[in-house]
Design a protein around this motif. Structure first.
Motif, short mmCIF file in Angstrom:
data_model
loop_
_atom_site.label_atom_id
_atom_site.label_comp_id
_atom_site.label_asym_id
_atom_site.label_seq_id
_atom_site.Cartn_x
_atom_site.Cartn_y
_atom_site.Cartn_z
N TYR A 4 110.27 -60.69 66.20
CA TYR A 4 109.58 -60.62 65.33
C TYR A 4 110.48 -60.76 63.91
CZ TYR A 4 106.27 -58.22 68.28
OH TYR A 4 105.32 -57.85 69.07
N ILE A 5 109.94 -61.91 63.19
CA ILE A 5 110.87 -62.46 62.14
C ILE A 5 110.19 -62.16 60.80
CG2 ILE A 5 111.84 -64.31 61.10
CD1 ILE A 5 112.02 -65.39 64.21
N THR A 17 105.46 -72.00 53.74
CA THR A 17 105.71 -73.64 54.20
C THR A 17 106.68 -73.28 55.26
OG1 THR A 17 105.74 -74.30 51.94
CG2 THR A 17 106.98 -75.41 53.50
N GLN A 18 107.54 -72.30 55.34
CA GLN A 18 108.59 -72.52 56.63
C GLN A 18 107.86 -71.65 57.53
OE1 GLN A 18 111.28 -73.95 56.90
NE2 GLN A 18 111.10 -74.70 54.59
N ALA A 19 107.13 -70.58 57.18
CA ALA A 19 106.49 -69.75 58.36
C ALA A 19 105.51 -70.64 59.29
CB ALA A 19 105.69 -68.56 57.78
N PRO A 29 102.36 -66.47 66.21
CA PRO A 29 101.45 -66.51 64.95
C PRO A 29 102.27 -66.27 63.86
CG PRO A 29 101.29 -64.54 66.23
CD PRO A 29 102.32 -65.56 67.20
N HIS A 30 101.51 -66.99 62.64
CA HIS A 30 101.97 -66.90 61.43
C HIS A 30 101.08 -65.67 60.96
CE1 HIS A 30 101.99 -69.34 57.20
NE2 HIS A 30 102.36 -68.01 57.07
N ILE A 84 105.62 -64.32 63.05
CA ILE A 84 106.48 -64.66 61.97
C ILE A 84 105.80 -64.03 60.72
CG2 ILE A 84 107.57 -66.71 60.44
CD1 ILE A 84 108.29 -66.88 63.56
N PHE A 85 106.29 -63.01 60.13
CA PHE A 85 105.60 -62.33 58.81
C PHE A 85 106.10 -62.92 57.75
CE2 PHE A 85 105.87 -59.08 62.16
CZ PHE A 85 104.54 -58.64 62.29
N ASP A 86 105.00 -63.40 56.93
CA ASP A 86 105.20 -64.09 55.58
C ASP A 86 104.61 -63.30 54.48
OD1 ASP A 86 104.52 -65.77 53.23
OD2 ASP A 86 103.37 -67.06 54.82
#
Ligand code: AP5
Length: 221
Positions: A4-5, A17-19, A29-30, A84-86
């Protein structure tokens, strides 16, 4: 072990963009709360209308609504291996709620890359941002990352649009809110030693390369 990031950084730093790039390469998943809220646009409910009005003003959606949206997203099977949390968490109660949600999944936040950029460049990027009307994770920039055909998404051919909250006024307000409510959250994660700064003024490719280096180092630690 699930990964988990949490990508952090002021508005326009390039989290979305990076996620999208990390999500594709890592097969995770984003999870974008802004994207989940925008997907509610046009829904015929009091809640959906209230959320769109809050976003247009550049304010934060209340914590209890945001946490519930993330809880529902994490319950989907594709989040079992990580995410990936954004744009989430943005407040201390959201970070604490995320810890509790991940503990239920036997996981934890393992890395918090902080994308650093100066405010002037962030507002310039936001003012030139266009997104795909079919899939808003396809993001362009008229100045730094234009589509091949003006106004058309390179990936699916759908028309592009500007986000309703990408006015200079709303962008400036979102950045003020970042410093007031979200930046203090960094101390919460710094105490765990998971925050690593990445210079977001570099090209999209250079930022991705720096992020992958960080992730590799984190996985082998
Ligand atoms: P959200 O959708 O998360 O928007 P934001 O926070 O305003 O962040 P941005 O999308 O502006 O920044 P970004 O860092 O993702 O930049 P991007 O990659 O697009 O949230 C919207 C709203 O929803 C909030 O205001 C709030 O109301 C609500 N909300 C969401 N989450 C919430 C939460 N947790 N709690 C409460 N409310 C919440 O890049 C910007 C531009 O720059 C693009 O055009 C891109 O092409 C370009 N670019 C990116 N990287 C580079 C680079 N390295 N070089 C050159 N150009 C680049």
């Amino acid at each position: 072990m699930a990964t988990y990031i949490v990508l952090m950084g002021m508005q326009g730093a390039g989290k979305g963009t990076q996620a999208a790039i990390l999500s594709k390469r890592l097969g995770l998943p984003h999870v974008t709360t802004g994207g989940l809220f925008r997907a509610m646009e046009g829904q015929d409910s009091e809640l959906a209308r209230e959320i769109q009005a809050i976003m247009k003003r550049g304010e934060l959606v209340p914590d209890h609504i945001t946490i519930e949206v993330v809880r529902q997203r994490l319950a989907k099977p594709d989040a079992a291996q990580g995410a990936i949390f954004d744009g989430f968490p943005r407040t201390l109660p959201q970070a604490q709620a995320l810890d509790a949600l991940l503990a239920e999944l036997d996981g934890q936040v393992s890395l918090v890359p902080l994308l650093t950029l100066d405010r002037k460049e962030a507002i310039a990027r936001i003012s030139a941002r266009w997104e795909c009307t079919l899939d808003p994770t396809h993001v362009y920039n008229l100045r730094t990352n234009p589509p091949k055909v003006p106004g058309i998404c390179d990936i699916d051919g759908a028309p592009l649009r500007q986000r309703p909250d990408d006015t200079p006024e709303a962008a400036a307000k979102r950045i003020d809110t970042f410093f007031e409510k979200t930046a203090p959250l960094l101390d919460y994660y710094r105490q765990r030693g998971v925050v690593h700064e990445v210079d977001a003024s570099q090209s999209i490719e250079a930022v991705s390369a720096a992020l992958f280096k960080l992730i590799e180092a984190n996985q082998s630690a």
